[in-house]
Design an enzyme around this catalytic site. Structure first.
Site, mmCIF file in Angstrom:
data_model
loop_
_atom_site.group_PDB
_atom_site.id
_atom_site.type_symbol
_atom_site.label_atom_id
_atom_site.label_comp_id
_atom_site.label_asym_id
_atom_site.label_seq_id
_atom_site.Cartn_x
_atom_site.Cartn_y
_atom_site.Cartn_z
ATOM 1 N N ASP A 95 -7.429 33.078 -0.492
ATOM 2 C CA ASP A 95 -8.202 32.852 -0.281
ATOM 3 C C ASP A 95 -9.132 33.561 -0.386
ATOM 4 O O ASP A 95 -9.685 34.465 -0.699
ATOM 5 C CB ASP A 95 -8.394 31.898 0.623
ATOM 6 C CG ASP A 95 -7.089 30.563 1.172
ATOM 7 O OD1 ASP A 95 -6.196 30.115 -0.107
ATOM 8 O OD2 ASP A 95 -7.529 30.363 2.619
ATOM 9 N N ASP A 96 -10.518 32.142 -0.852
ATOM 10 C CA ASP A 96 -11.657 33.267 -0.640
ATOM 11 C C ASP A 96 -12.269 33.732 -2.260
ATOM 12 O O ASP A 96 -13.426 34.035 -2.086
ATOM 13 C CB ASP A 96 -11.708 34.250 0.308
ATOM 14 C CG ASP A 96 -11.279 33.060 1.756
ATOM 15 O OD1 ASP A 96 -12.348 32.393 1.731
ATOM 16 O OD2 ASP A 96 -12.136 33.781 3.066
ATOM 17 N N HIS A 146 -11.234 25.589 -3.013
ATOM 18 C CA HIS A 146 -11.829 25.738 -1.319
ATOM 19 C C HIS A 146 -12.874 25.352 -1.042
ATOM 20 O O HIS A 146 -13.425 26.286 -0.255
ATOM 21 C CB HIS A 146 -10.700 27.568 -1.014
ATOM 22 C CG HIS A 146 -10.656 27.909 -0.377
ATOM 23 N ND1 HIS A 146 -10.520 27.456 0.689
ATOM 24 C CD2 HIS A 146 -11.786 29.033 0.906
ATOM 25 C CE1 HIS A 146 -10.183 28.452 2.338
ATOM 26 N NE2 HIS A 146 -10.805 29.121 1.839
ATOM 27 N N HIS A 150 -17.556 27.433 1.260
ATOM 28 C CA HIS A 150 -16.394 27.708 1.794
ATOM 29 C C HIS A 150 -17.167 27.077 3.040
ATOM 30 O O HIS A 150 -17.434 27.614 4.354
ATOM 31 C CB HIS A 150 -17.249 29.551 1.876
ATOM 32 C CG HIS A 150 -15.772 30.039 2.508
ATOM 33 N ND1 HIS A 150 -16.370 30.157 4.477
ATOM 34 C CD2 HIS A 150 -14.219 30.226 2.698
ATOM 35 C CE1 HIS A 150 -14.497 30.492 4.822
ATOM 36 N NE2 HIS A 150 -13.464 30.924 3.683
ATOM 37 N N HIS A 247 -5.730 36.586 2.142
ATOM 38 C CA HIS A 247 -6.590 36.477 1.274
ATOM 39 C C HIS A 247 -7.133 37.653 -0.060
ATOM 40 O O HIS A 247 -6.961 38.983 0.365
ATOM 41 C CB HIS A 247 -8.171 36.341 2.451
ATOM 42 C CG HIS A 247 -7.590 35.878 3.684
ATOM 43 N ND1 HIS A 247 -6.816 35.795 4.558
ATOM 44 C CD2 HIS A 247 -8.629 34.539 2.946
ATOM 45 C CE1 HIS A 247 -6.911 34.256 5.157
ATOM 46 N NE2 HIS A 247 -7.811 33.816 4.145
#
Length: 713
Positions: A95-96, A146, A150, A247
Site C-alpha cells: 500500500d501507499d 488506494h 490516502h 507497505h
C-alpha cells in the site's frame, strides 16, 4: 504630484478604459489558488504511520462482512459476497506507493524471487511517478487503487469519496492506459475490524464497480516492529492461503524491505504460490481506459505537475519579494541617516537669495484657495510674490483671490487648457530667478519658502523638493496616507537625494531656477505626471535635485477610497509615461545615467514589478494559511510588519511626527496595500491598451482652509 483637472487635446482622451481585465485577474487569482491548493493537498499525502487512525468506537459492520473473506463484492443495498484465496496461495500486497526510494527495492526483490504482487497505489503519487507505476505493470504485477490522497473514506463526505475514486482512476488511466478493478481503503485491515461507518463508505466504492480487498494477514509494518515481527505477521497458518498487507511508501519502509527477502524465502520454502489477487481468484483483467479517461488522466497529471512548479515558483517569488522589501528598508534607513547627518552639517542661518515668485495653478479651488494664498503671504521670507493662474475655473476661484486684494498677490485668468499650460503661463508672467510651484489646496508653513530656497546656494542645484504632509489625517484612510507620505515618499526622497536621482519634485511644494525651467522647455503636457516629467528633464540637463525636509507644506489628501483610486491611478499612469519618455537615460552617462540606472530602476522594481506580483503573493498567503503550518506563515509576516513598524517609527521621528499613528500600520496591509497594487494593474492595462487616461479631479473638502483657521486661532 498635483491633483488637477483639465481637458485633453488628445483625441483618444475620451476612450473607454478597458474593464474586462478585472474579471480576468479574479479568474487568474482563483485559478492560481486552485492550483496551489491542489499542490497543498497532494504534497501532504502520506500513508499509514503518518497520521494513525483513531480506533473505531461505533457499531460493527454486518456479520457477513466480519465473518467473510478479505475480497468483497458489495451488491445493491447491503448484499455482500466475500471470497478467500485458495489454500497454498498467498497474495503479497503493498500500500501507499509508488515511492521512488522503496518501491524499486521491493520490485527488485520480487523479480529475484520470480514472485508477483498487488500494489495498491495512491493516485496523486501515480501522477508524480508515472514511470514507476508503469514499471510495476511491466514486471507482471497488479495495480489497485488506494484513493487519490490516502483519505479515510469513512471520515469524508460522500462527494469526496466518489472524487477520490474517480481521480485515482483518472490518474491510473493517464499513466498506464488501464482502469483498476481492485481497491483497498486506507487505514483498513482484517474484515472483522471493519465498522458500520467503514462499510457504509464502501458502498460508494461498490457503485464505482470495484472489488474491495482487505487482508488476512496485517503485518503492521508501518509501526516498524522489526524484521522478525514483520515476517511472522505475514505467514499464514499452515496450508491456508491469504492476502498479506505490507507497505512500500508513506514513511520509513526500510524494515519492510529488509523483511521481504526472508519472507519470500520462507513462503517459497513452505511451497506457497506467490501471485496477484486477481490471478488467485481468476478475476477478469483490468479494463482498458478509453480516450476520455486518458485525456482526463493526462490533464490531471499536468495540473498536478503545474501545481508543483507553481509552489516552487511562488516560494521563490515570495522570497524575492521579501528580500527586495528588506533591501529597500535597509537602503531607506541607511540613506535617511546619511541625509540627516548631511543636513546637520549644512544647517545654517537662512539668508535672502533674491525675490521668489510662487505660481499657483488653480482649477475650481474655491474651497482652499484663500487659505493657500494667505499662507504664502504670511511667509517670513523677505520678498515673496504670489501669482495665481486661474485655469478657467467654473467656481469662484478667480473672484476669491481678486477680492483678497493682498499685497504682492496677482491673479490672471486663462481658458481651461490644463495645469502645464497654467504653469507655463505663470512662468511667462514671472521675472524672478527663483520660482516655487504650489497646488491650490496647499498650506505653507511660515518658514517654508525660506527653507525651500536655501539649497540654491549651491550653484549645481536646479530644483528642490519640499516636505508635503497630509492635512486631513483623520480616520483610517487619512492615517494610512499620512504613513505613506512620511514612510514612503519622504524616506524615498532622502534616498533619491543621496543617490542624485530624484524622480519627482511634488506639485504641492517644489522650487526651481527659472532659467532651468526655461531651458527644459517649460512644463510639458506630454504626460499626466507633469511634475515627474519636469524633474527628470531637469536632472538629465545636468542639474542636481535635492530634498529639503524642513520646508513643510500641508496638502489635502483624498477623503474616500474612490477619490484615492482616481488620484493614484493618474499618478501611477503618469509616472509610467514619464519613465517611458526618459527611458534612454538608462544608457546615458553623468546625471542622466544616475537618474536612469538608479531612479528608473528603483521605480520599475518597487512601483511597477513588485505591485504587479502582489496579487500572486496574496494568493500564496491564503494558500499558506490553508495548507502550511501557521507559524511558517505568521512568523515572517509578523517579523516583516515589526520591521516596517520600526522603520515607520524612525521616519515619523525624522519628520517630527507623533508615533501614535503606528497602530494603523498592520491594518494597512489588508485594504490600502491591495488598492495600491490594483492601481498599478489598472495603469499597466490602460497603457498596454493604448488608452490615453483623462484627467481626474478630486473633490475638495476645504481641509486646507480648516487647517489655516485652526493654526491662526
Amino acid at each position: 504630484m498635483a491633483r488637477y483637472s483639465s481637458r485633453h487635446r488628445d483625441p483618444r482622451a475620451g476612450a473607454k478604459v478597458p474593464r474586462a481585465h478585472w474579471a480576468l485577474l479574479l479568474f487568474a487569482m482563483l485559478a492560481l489558488l486552485a492550483e496551489l491548493a491542489l499542490g497543498g493537498i497532494v504534497n501532504g499525502v502520506g500513508g499509514e504511520g503518518g497520521a494513525p487512525r483513531a480506533a473505531a468506537t461505533g457499531p460493527a459492520a454486518p456479520k457477513a462482512v466480519r465473518g467473510g473473506g478479505p475480497v468483497l463484492r458489495i451488491e445493491a443495498g447491503s448484499d455482500v459476497a466475500t471470497r478467500h484465496l485458495p489454500p497454498g496461495t498467498v497474495a503479497l500486497t503493498f500500500d501507499d506507493g509508488p515511492d521512488p526510494r522503496w518501491t524499486p527495492q521491493i520490485l527488485d526483490q520480487l523479480a529475484r524471487a520470480q514472485a508477483r504482487a498487488t500494489f495498491f497505489v495512491v493516485g496523486s503519487k501515480v501522477n508524480r511517478y508515472p514511470e514507476l507505476t508503469r514499471r510495476i505493470l511491466a514486471e507482471g504485477h497488479e495495480i489497485g487503487i488506494h484513493t487519490f490522497t490516502h483519505a479515510d473514506l469513512a471520515a469524508v463526505p460522500a462527494w469526496r469519496r466518489r472524487a477520490e475514486i474517480a481521480l485515482s482512476q483518472n490518474a491510473l488511466a493517464g499513466a498506464t492506459g488501464q482502469l483498476a478493478v481492485l481497491m483497498r481503503p486506507p487505514f483498513s485491515s482484517h474484515p472483522d475490524a471493519m465498522s458500520a461507518d467503514d462499510f457504509a463508505a464502501l458502498r460508494d466504492v461498490a457503485g464505482a464497480g470495484l472489488l474491495v480487498v482487505l487482508a488476512d494477514r496485517d503485518t503492521q509494518d508501518w509501526r516498524r516492529p522489526g524484521v522478525d515481527a514483520i515476517v511472522a505477521g505475514a505467514l499464514p497458518p499452515a496450508g491456508r492461503g491469504g492476502v498479506v498487507m505490507l507497505h512500500d511508501s508513506g514513511g520509513d519502509r526500510s524494515q519492510t524491505v529488509a523483511a521481504l527477502g526472508p519472507l519470500l524465502d520462507r513462503l517459497k520454502g513452505h511451497g506457497y504460490q506467490l501471485t496477484t489477487v486477481s490471478e488467485a481468484l481468476a478475476l477478469p483483467p483490468p479494463a482498458v481506459a478509453g480516450p476520455g479517461d486518458r485525456l482526463r488522466g493526462d490533464t490531471l497529471r499536468a495540473a498536478q505537475t503545474l501545481s508543483g512548479w507553481l509552489n516552487h515558483a511562488m516560494t521563490a517569488l515570495l522570497g524575492t519579494a521579501l528580500a527586495l522589501g528588506l533591501l529597500r528598508l535597509v537602503l531607506q534607513l541607511a540613506t535617511a541617516r546619511a541625509h540627516r547627518r548631511r543636513a546637520r552639517r549644512q544647517r545654517h542661518r537662512p539668508v535672502f537669495l533674491g525675490p521668489v515668485t510662487v505660481i499657483v495653478p488653480a482649477y475650481n479651488e474655491a474651497a482652499n484657495i484663500e487659505a493657500t494664498v494667505r499662507s504664502l503671504v504670511a511667509s517670513d521670507y523677505p520678498e515673496v510674490y504670489v501669482l495665481v493662474v486661474d485655469d478657467g475655473s467654473a467656481d469662484d476661484t478667480f473672484r476669491i483671490v481678486r477680492d483678497l486684494r493682498l499685497p504682492r498677490v496677482r491673479v490672471i485668468r486663462q481658458d481651461n487648457a490644463g495645469k502645464p499650460a497654467a504653469l507655463n503661463n505663470g512662468l511667462a508672467h514671472t521675472h524672478t530667478d527663483l520660482v516655487i510651484m504650489v497646488d491650490g489646496d496647499t498650506i505653507f508653513e511660515r518658514d517654508a519658502v525660506g527653507r525651500l530656497v536655501q539649497p540654491f546656494r549651491d550653484p549645481e542645484v536646479g530644483a528642490v523638493s519640499g516636505n508635503a504632509k497630509v492635512a486631513n489625517r483623520g480616520g483610517l484612510l487619512g492615517r494610512w496616507q499620512h504613513l505613506e507620505y512620511v514612510m514612503g515618499f519622504n524616506l524615498d526622497r532622502r534616498m533619491f537625494d543621496i543617490g542624485r536621482c530624484m524622480p519627482t519634485v511634488p506639485g504641492a511644494i517644489g522650487a526651481f531656477r527659472r532659467g532651468v525651467l526655461m531651458g527644459a522647455g517649460g512644463v510639458s503636457s506630454a504626460t499626466l505626471a507633469e511634475d515627474t516629467d519636469l524633474t527628470m528633464s531637469v536632472i538629465r540637463a545636468g542639474w542636481r535635485v535635492v530634498y529639503e525636509e524642513k520646508a513643510i507644506a500641508w496638502t489635502e489628501a483624498p477623503s474616500t477610497l474612490r477619490q484615492l483610486w482616481r488620484q493614484r491611478y493618474r499618478w501611477c499612469y503618469g509616472t509610467m509615461q514619464a519613465m517611458w519618455k526618459h527611458r534612454d537615460t538608462l544608457t546615458r552617462r553623468g546625471p542622466a545615467g544616475q537618474l536612469g540606472r538608479r531612479g528608473l530602476t528603483y521605480l520599475t522594481v518597487f512601483q511597477v514589478l513588485l505591485p504587479l506580483a502582489a496579487p500572486a503573493v496574496d494568493v500564496y498567503a491564503i494558500y499558506g494559511l490553508l495548507f502550511l503550518p501557521l507559524a511558517q506563515v505568521a512568523v515572517p509576516w509578523l517579523a516583516f510588519t515589526a520591521l516596517g513598524a520600526l522603520t515607520a517609527a524612525y521616519a515619523l521621528r525624522l519628520d517630527g511626527e507623533r508615533l501614535r499613528v503606528l497602530w494603523s500600520l498592520p491594518l494597512q496591509q489588508f485594504v490600502y496595500r491591495q488598492l495600491m497594487y490594483l492601481v498599478v494593474v489598472q495603469s499597466v492595462v490602460t497603457a498596454l491598451a493604448g488608452v490615453r487616461l483623462p484627467w481626474h479631479r478630486m473633490v475638495r473638502s476645504g481641509a486646507a482652509q480648516s487647517l489655516l483657521r485652526a493654526r491662526t486661532r
